[in-house]
Design a protein around this motif. Structure first.
Motif, mmCIF file in Angstrom:
data_model
loop_
_atom_site.group_PDB
_atom_site.id
_atom_site.type_symbol
_atom_site.label_atom_id
_atom_site.label_comp_id
_atom_site.label_asym_id
_atom_site.label_seq_id
_atom_site.Cartn_x
_atom_site.Cartn_y
_atom_site.Cartn_z
ATOM 1 N N LEU A 18 43.042 31.644 33.055
ATOM 2 C CA LEU A 18 43.285 31.330 34.460
ATOM 3 C C LEU A 18 42.511 30.102 34.936
ATOM 4 N N LYS A 19 41.271 29.953 34.511
ATOM 5 C CA LYS A 19 40.481 28.798 34.957
ATOM 6 C C LYS A 19 41.108 27.494 34.492
ATOM 7 N N ARG A 20 41.702 27.522 33.316
ATOM 8 C CA ARG A 20 42.393 26.340 32.811
ATOM 9 C C ARG A 20 43.595 26.011 33.693
ATOM 10 N N ILE A 21 44.325 27.033 34.099
ATOM 11 C CA ILE A 21 45.476 26.846 34.983
ATOM 12 C C ILE A 21 45.024 26.270 36.331
ATOM 13 N N ILE A 22 43.947 26.827 36.886
ATOM 14 C CA ILE A 22 43.437 26.353 38.177
ATOM 15 C C ILE A 22 43.027 24.887 38.087
ATOM 16 N N TYR B 246 45.783 35.975 49.564
ATOM 17 C CA TYR B 246 44.944 35.727 48.403
ATOM 18 C C TYR B 246 44.789 34.221 48.207
ATOM 19 N N HIS B 247 43.559 33.768 48.069
ATOM 20 C CA HIS B 247 43.377 32.372 47.694
ATOM 21 C C HIS B 247 42.131 32.199 46.838
ATOM 22 N N ILE B 248 42.199 31.201 45.978
ATOM 23 C CA ILE B 248 41.127 30.918 45.021
ATOM 24 C C ILE B 248 40.300 29.746 45.538
ATOM 25 N N PHE B 249 38.991 29.880 45.499
ATOM 26 C CA PHE B 249 38.113 28.817 45.952
ATOM 27 C C PHE B 249 36.937 28.702 44.988
ATOM 28 N N ARG C 38 36.306 31.837 42.529
ATOM 29 C CA ARG C 38 36.367 33.199 43.042
ATOM 30 C C ARG C 38 37.716 33.383 43.736
ATOM 31 N N ILE C 39 38.118 34.637 43.903
ATOM 32 C CA ILE C 39 39.342 34.907 44.653
ATOM 33 C C ILE C 39 38.992 35.670 45.920
ATOM 34 N N LYS C 40 39.467 35.149 47.044
ATOM 35 C CA LYS C 40 39.230 35.813 48.320
ATOM 36 C C LYS C 40 40.470 36.622 48.701
#
Length: 207
Positions: free
Chosen positions: A33-37, A132-135, A142-144
């Motif tokens: 997932l981090k690679r995708i982000i 849901y959002h990633i920051f 992290r996902i909020k």
């Protein structure tokens, strides 16, 4: 299906491997997932679908990959059917914040709205949905997960932005002004609004 935003780009979580030819699909259980982000942030990916054949497993696998921050907030209406907006980071937003230890989601939502806007006499009328959002914080993604509630208040006193949280303005906005504000808002915030607020041809007053 779920939408998890990286900035304003949604990652789709679905039970289908193929949701359209422009989407690149990855199994959510094994995806890096981090690679995708990072690829999304670099502009290399715009359309991403993470899939699992069991819908109840989608969020479960997502939450295993990133630390989860739980937040709560509110869409507040008054007796003029106006909605309470805050202005922060050059965008119009709705008040929300992190749930503190020992609080219920509803308690947190009311507290955060009051702290960020100065409003009083808040009544929660219903649950809306989760967004849901990633920051990134301290160099870690992290996902909020924000739990949103519809609220009502007859308060007509002074609105006080919480300056130490970067909030510059707090404003009541009618249908027309809300629609204008949403053009300078976030994609996950737009998910909360009825069609009348997003349409270029607003119809009737929204209760």
């Amino acid at each position: 299906m779920y939408k998890v935003f990286v900035n304003d780009i949604p990652i789709i979580l679905s039970t289908k491997k193929d949701i359209g030819e422009k989407y690149k699909s990855f199994p959510i259980k094994t995806v890096k997932l981090k690679r995708i982000i990072n690829k999304i942030n670099d502009g290399e990916l715009m359309f991403v679908n993470l899939y699992h054949d069991k819908e109840e497993k989608l969020l479960k696998h997502l939450f295993k990959k990133l630390p989860v921050v739980t937040a709560a907030g509110g869409m507040v209406f008054n007796d003029k059917n106006e909605i309470l907006f805050i202005y922060r980071n050059k965008r119009w937003d709705l008040p929300k914040g992190k749930v503190e230890k020992g609080e219920t989601l509803e308690e947190s939502a009311r507290r955060e709205v009051m702290e960020e806007t100065g409003i009083k006499d808040l009544e929660i009328t219903s649950h809306i949905k989760e967004t849901y959002h990633i920051f990134k914080r301290k160099d870690k993604y992290r996902i909020k997960v924000t739990h949103w509630y519809k609220m009502f208040s007859t308060y007509d006193g002074e609105l006080i932005p919480e300056l130490n949280e970067g909030i510059k303005k707090v404003k009541w906005k009618n249908l027309e002004k809300s629609r204008k504000a949403l053009t300078k808002s976030y994609s996950n915030i737009k998910l909360l609004f009825p069609e009348e607020y997003l349409s270029t041809n607003p119809k009737n007053r929204v209760a």
